[in-house]
Design a protein around this motif. Structure first.
Motif, mmCIF file in Angstrom:
data_model
loop_
_atom_site.group_PDB
_atom_site.id
_atom_site.type_symbol
_atom_site.label_atom_id
_atom_site.label_comp_id
_atom_site.label_asym_id
_atom_site.label_seq_id
_atom_site.Cartn_x
_atom_site.Cartn_y
_atom_site.Cartn_z
ATOM 1 N N PHE A 193 -41.943 11.441 0.063
ATOM 2 C CA PHE A 193 -41.209 12.425 0.855
ATOM 3 C C PHE A 193 -42.098 12.955 1.982
ATOM 4 O O PHE A 193 -43.285 13.194 1.773
ATOM 5 C CB PHE A 193 -40.806 13.634 -0.003
ATOM 6 N N VAL A 194 -41.507 13.177 3.143
ATOM 7 C CA VAL A 194 -42.177 13.843 4.248
ATOM 8 C C VAL A 194 -41.184 14.850 4.818
ATOM 9 O O VAL A 194 -40.011 14.528 5.025
ATOM 10 C CB VAL A 194 -42.599 12.853 5.361
ATOM 11 N N CYS A 195 -41.641 16.080 5.040
ATOM 12 C CA CYS A 195 -40.772 17.102 5.622
ATOM 13 C C CYS A 195 -41.604 18.072 6.460
ATOM 14 O O CYS A 195 -42.825 18.056 6.414
ATOM 15 C CB CYS A 195 -39.993 17.864 4.541
ATOM 16 N N ALA A 196 -40.910 18.883 7.243
ATOM 17 C CA ALA A 196 -41.548 19.922 8.048
ATOM 18 C C ALA A 196 -41.167 21.267 7.442
ATOM 19 O O ALA A 196 -39.987 21.556 7.257
ATOM 20 C CB ALA A 196 -41.079 19.840 9.497
ATOM 21 N N VAL A 197 -42.169 22.067 7.101
ATOM 22 C CA VAL A 197 -41.949 23.360 6.455
ATOM 23 C C VAL A 197 -42.456 24.468 7.374
ATOM 24 O O VAL A 197 -43.556 24.342 7.932
ATOM 25 C CB VAL A 197 -42.702 23.420 5.101
ATOM 26 N N PRO A 198 -41.676 25.532 7.544
ATOM 27 C CA PRO A 198 -42.196 26.651 8.338
ATOM 28 C C PRO A 198 -43.564 27.080 7.789
ATOM 29 O O PRO A 198 -43.712 27.333 6.589
ATOM 30 C CB PRO A 198 -41.147 27.741 8.153
ATOM 31 N N THR A 199 -44.541 27.125 8.660
ATOM 32 C CA THR A 199 -45.908 27.418 8.242
ATOM 33 C C THR A 199 -46.011 28.753 7.511
ATOM 34 O O THR A 199 -46.756 28.874 6.537
ATOM 35 C CB THR A 199 -46.851 27.386 9.458
ATOM 36 N N ASP A 200 -45.220 29.720 7.933
ATOM 37 C CA ASP A 200 -45.282 31.030 7.274
ATOM 38 C C ASP A 200 -44.575 31.042 5.915
ATOM 39 O O ASP A 200 -44.589 32.056 5.216
ATOM 40 C CB ASP A 200 -44.735 32.128 8.179
ATOM 41 N N LYS A 201 -44.012 29.917 5.508
ATOM 42 C CA LYS A 201 -43.357 29.821 4.190
ATOM 43 C C LYS A 201 -44.153 28.930 3.236
ATOM 44 O O LYS A 201 -43.617 28.418 2.260
ATOM 45 C CB LYS A 201 -41.931 29.284 4.337
ATOM 46 N N VAL A 241 -40.396 13.838 11.499
ATOM 47 C CA VAL A 241 -39.625 14.954 10.931
ATOM 48 C C VAL A 241 -39.303 16.023 11.971
ATOM 49 O O VAL A 241 -38.878 17.118 11.631
ATOM 50 C CB VAL A 241 -40.347 15.578 9.709
ATOM 51 N N GLN A 242 -39.508 15.692 13.242
ATOM 52 C CA GLN A 242 -39.235 16.625 14.342
ATOM 53 C C GLN A 242 -39.923 17.977 14.094
ATOM 54 O O GLN A 242 -39.321 19.038 14.227
ATOM 55 C CB GLN A 242 -37.730 16.802 14.537
ATOM 56 N N CYS A 243 -41.193 17.905 13.738
ATOM 57 C CA CYS A 243 -41.979 19.099 13.400
ATOM 58 C C CYS A 243 -42.137 19.999 14.625
ATOM 59 O O CYS A 243 -42.532 19.558 15.698
ATOM 60 C CB CYS A 243 -43.347 18.667 12.880
ATOM 61 N N GLY A 261 -33.699 20.586 5.134
ATOM 62 C CA GLY A 261 -33.555 19.339 4.386
ATOM 63 C C GLY A 261 -32.976 18.195 5.207
ATOM 64 O O GLY A 261 -33.133 17.029 4.831
ATOM 65 N N LYS A 262 -32.349 18.488 6.334
ATOM 66 C CA LYS A 262 -31.791 17.434 7.183
ATOM 67 C C LYS A 262 -32.890 16.590 7.816
ATOM 68 O O LYS A 262 -32.645 15.466 8.238
ATOM 69 C CB LYS A 262 -30.902 18.033 8.270
ATOM 70 N N ARG A 263 -34.104 17.141 7.902
ATOM 71 C CA ARG A 263 -35.223 16.405 8.508
ATOM 72 C C ARG A 263 -36.164 15.831 7.455
ATOM 73 O O ARG A 263 -37.239 15.334 7.784
ATOM 74 C CB ARG A 263 -35.984 17.311 9.477
ATOM 75 N N LEU A 264 -35.763 15.876 6.196
ATOM 76 C CA LEU A 264 -36.545 15.297 5.103
ATOM 77 C C LEU A 264 -36.424 13.779 5.143
ATOM 78 O O LEU A 264 -35.331 13.236 5.291
ATOM 79 C CB LEU A 264 -36.021 15.814 3.761
ATOM 80 N N ILE A 265 -37.536 13.107 5.034
ATOM 81 C CA ILE A 265 -37.559 11.648 4.943
ATOM 82 C C ILE A 265 -37.989 11.307 3.522
ATOM 83 O O ILE A 265 -38.946 11.887 3.004
ATOM 84 C CB ILE A 265 -38.556 11.046 5.949
ATOM 85 N N TYR A 266 -37.295 10.386 2.885
ATOM 86 C CA TYR A 266 -37.660 10.016 1.522
ATOM 87 C C TYR A 266 -37.318 8.558 1.274
ATOM 88 O O TYR A 266 -36.529 7.944 1.993
ATOM 89 C CB TYR A 266 -36.947 10.905 0.504
#
Length: 117
Positions: free
Chosen positions: A7-15, A58-60, A103-108
């Motif tokens: 899995f690869v995803c972009a997570v808000p850094t503050d989260k 993931v369009q980070c 989750g729309k930008r999650l790659i798995y």
């Protein structure tokens, strides 16, 4: 040989901490359904690419961090069964337990192991 979900995803850094807690809870459920190991990694040295890269995939955004994760299963059959059970588990109810990222930008994908040293 084992079977791996990646899995690869972009997570808000503050989260980061919210994501870590979410992932830790999910890991216990994956293991309940047969996963041998669950690994979550927080991006630290993720270069931008000219053609492809983790951030591009993931369009980070500037306010996000790339997360790379994998789950090791004993076999594809164990993964198929375990993942089906996981998806029916209450932890997957987005109304009760929303993901702290888009989750729309999650790659798995699932991967057959061909080398394991």
């Amino acid at each position: 040989m084992s079977y791996v979900d990646g899995f690869v995803c972009a997570v808000p850094t503050d989260k980061r901490e919210e994501y870590r807690q979410h992932a830790a809870e999910a890991a216990l459920v994956f293991k309940k359904y047969g996963a041998e190991r669950v690994v979550e990694t927080w991006g630290d040295d993720i270069p931008d690419g000219e053609v492809t890269s983790f951030p591009m995939a993931v369009q980070c955004k500037d306010s996000e961090t790339v997360v790379f994760s994998w789950i090791i299963w004993p076999s594809k059959a164990a993964r198929d069964d375990g993942m089906a059970q996981f998806m029916k588990d209450p932890i997957c109810d987005q109304n009760l337990n929303p993901m702290p990222f888009d989750g729309k930008r999650l790659i798995y994908g699932g991967f057959e192991t061909i080398v394991d040293c």
